[in-house]
Design an enzyme around this catalytic site. Structure first.
Site, PDB file in Angstrom:
ATOM      1  N   GLY A 137       0.815  -1.194   0.000  1.00 48.31           N
ATOM      2  CA  GLY A 137       0.000   0.000   0.000  1.00 48.31           C
ATOM      3  C   GLY A 137       0.854   1.251   0.000  1.00 48.31           C
ATOM      4  O   GLY A 137       2.040   1.219   0.364  1.00 48.31           O
ATOM      5  N   CYS A 138       0.259   2.375  -0.382  1.00 52.50           N
ATOM      6  CA  CYS A 138       1.030   3.623  -0.504  1.00 52.50           C
ATOM      7  C   CYS A 138       1.434   4.175   0.862  1.00 52.50           C
ATOM      8  O   CYS A 138       2.606   4.491   1.084  1.00 52.50           O
ATOM      9  CB  CYS A 138       0.252   4.657  -1.311  1.00 52.50           C
ATOM     10  SG  CYS A 138      -1.440   4.930  -0.756  1.00 52.50           S
ATOM     11  N   PHE A 139       0.486   4.306   1.789  1.00 55.39           N
ATOM     12  CA  PHE A 139       0.849   4.736   3.140  1.00 55.39           C
ATOM     13  C   PHE A 139       1.851   3.757   3.744  1.00 55.39           C
ATOM     14  O   PHE A 139       2.829   4.156   4.383  1.00 55.39           O
ATOM     15  CB  PHE A 139      -0.402   4.781   4.039  1.00 55.39           C
ATOM     16  CG  PHE A 139      -1.060   6.125   4.145  1.00 55.39           C
ATOM     17  CD1 PHE A 139      -0.325   7.278   4.361  1.00 55.39           C
ATOM     18  CD2 PHE A 139      -2.436   6.233   4.066  1.00 55.39           C
ATOM     19  CE1 PHE A 139      -0.937   8.513   4.476  1.00 55.39           C
ATOM     20  CE2 PHE A 139      -3.072   7.462   4.179  1.00 55.39           C
ATOM     21  CZ  PHE A 139      -2.321   8.614   4.387  1.00 55.39           C
ATOM     22  N   ALA A 140       1.593   2.464   3.554  1.00 57.76           N
ATOM     23  CA  ALA A 140       2.465   1.445   4.142  1.00 57.76           C
ATOM     24  C   ALA A 140       3.892   1.559   3.620  1.00 57.76           C
ATOM     25  O   ALA A 140       4.855   1.446   4.381  1.00 57.76           O
ATOM     26  CB  ALA A 140       1.906   0.054   3.847  1.00 57.76           C
ATOM     27  N   CYS A 142       5.452   4.273   2.411  1.00 49.65           N
ATOM     28  CA  CYS A 142       6.087   5.494   2.915  1.00 49.65           C
ATOM     29  C   CYS A 142       6.483   5.341   4.379  1.00 49.65           C
ATOM     30  O   CYS A 142       7.603   5.698   4.769  1.00 49.65           O
ATOM     31  CB  CYS A 142       5.123   6.669   2.735  1.00 49.65           C
ATOM     32  SG  CYS A 142       5.870   8.279   3.055  1.00 49.65           S
TER      33      CYS A 142
END
Length: 328
Positions: A137-140, A142
């Protein structure tokens, strides 16, 4: 011979970014782009930024004469797709949804496939020999890139506090109240505080490196009034000096071509339109403060998927991904 790639769900944001990368990838031929809602339409009529770059049309079928299949579909839809559409065993799959990211879901009974969690800075060797990838995932992505160097040395001690802001493209292309320009512009809001779905995959990755980890991850996600990018601001108590922390981060990422440690402060425009991640570390009293930034559609989605493809097929890891930031 070039790698023949197929794309499922090519009309959305991640599908569009996948196309933008693969159209210019030196080692890839796009065999087909599937979109049930756009079958027969020119890709450049939907993704108008690709006018002059491709004459391909969307198709409604799923040809199997390919080497790799990208699933650019919504959460829950990858499992449904594989249930309805058996894919030849010799075709590698890279799934951009959350369906196979967690350990409990990586062995798919539906397709008899085993998925590897595709964060190269964590699992590069496993990715190289994998046939199926669960793209993070994108948040994950980063947040993990801000914490992996600490977990690798067992240095996460005490609660970790994370505040991260994402652009509107992180919500996908489907229209919703919080993606309207009139709501999002000049606005800021918090959502899913302490319970965002990416917390689970972040926790599993940190435990992979630091099995003794028991402390909480407190995550406050925010919706930002911009289209692309994620900035995560993370802090925790640490006995490391600033120099020790910076050296630890630089050592960990020394062999990873897309993640860079910058001793000066960083900002989102440095990574937007690229597959880069930048990390900056500061020390304030007994608190270690980490800033990490990525483009949510590239390093947080399609760019990382292509990076994984490069590793799976023995290509140069950076092939097709040497992109300059849209800084001005």
């Amino acid at each position: 011979m070039k790698i023949k790639a197929g794309i499922i769900g090519g009309a959305g944001y991640t599908g569009g970014e996948m196309l933008r990368i693969l159209v210019n990838h030196p080692d890839v031929e796009i065999a087909f782009v599937n979109s049930t809602s756009n079958a027969g339409n020119l890709i450049s009529d939907v993704h108008t930024d690709l006018i002059g770059d491709t004459d391909l049309k969307f198709v409604g079928d799923i040809p199997q004469d390919i080497d790799v299949l990208f699933l650019c579909v919504g959460h829950g839809d990858a499992q449904k797709f594989l249930t309805a559409n058996p894919i030849n065993d010799n075709i590698k799959i890279i799934d951009l949804s959350q369906d196979f990211r967690l350990i409990a879901n990586r062995n798919s009974e539906i397709s008899n496939r085993k998925f590897v969690y595709g964060l190269p800075e964590l699992n590069r060797d496993a990715i190289k020999s994998a046939n199926n990838i669960a793209n993070p995932g994108c948040f994950a992505t980063c947040i993990q890139l801000g914490l992996l160097p600490l977990a690798a040395k067992g240095l996460i001690k005490g609660e970790v506090h994370i505040n991260a802001t994402t652009g509107s493209t992180g919500a996908g292309q489907s229209l919703s109240t919080t993606s309207h320009f009139s709501w999002r512009n000049n606005n800021l809001s918090i959502y899913k505080a302490f319970e965002h779905q990416h917390l689970n995959e972040i926790g599993e990755s940190l435990l992979q490196l630091q099995p003794s980890l028991t402390d909480a991850l407190s995550f406050i996600p925010q919706r930002g009034a911009f289209t692309r990018g994620i900035l995560a601001a993370t802090y925790l108590e640490s006995d490391l000096t600033l120099e020790e922390a910076q050296n630890r981060y630089e050592e960990y990422y020394r062999t990873h071509p897309f993640t860079h440690v910058n001793r000066k402060n960083i900002d989102l425009k440095q990574v937007v339109n690229t597959n880069k991640a930048l990390v900056h570390v500061e020390k304030h009293g007994n608190k270690l403060f980490i800033i990490s930034i990525i483009d949510n559609l590239l390093k947080g989605a399609s760019g990382q998927a292509v990076q994984n493809m490069n590793l799976m097929f023995g290509l140069e890891e950076t092939a097709g991904l040497k992109l300059k930031a849209a800084y001005f």
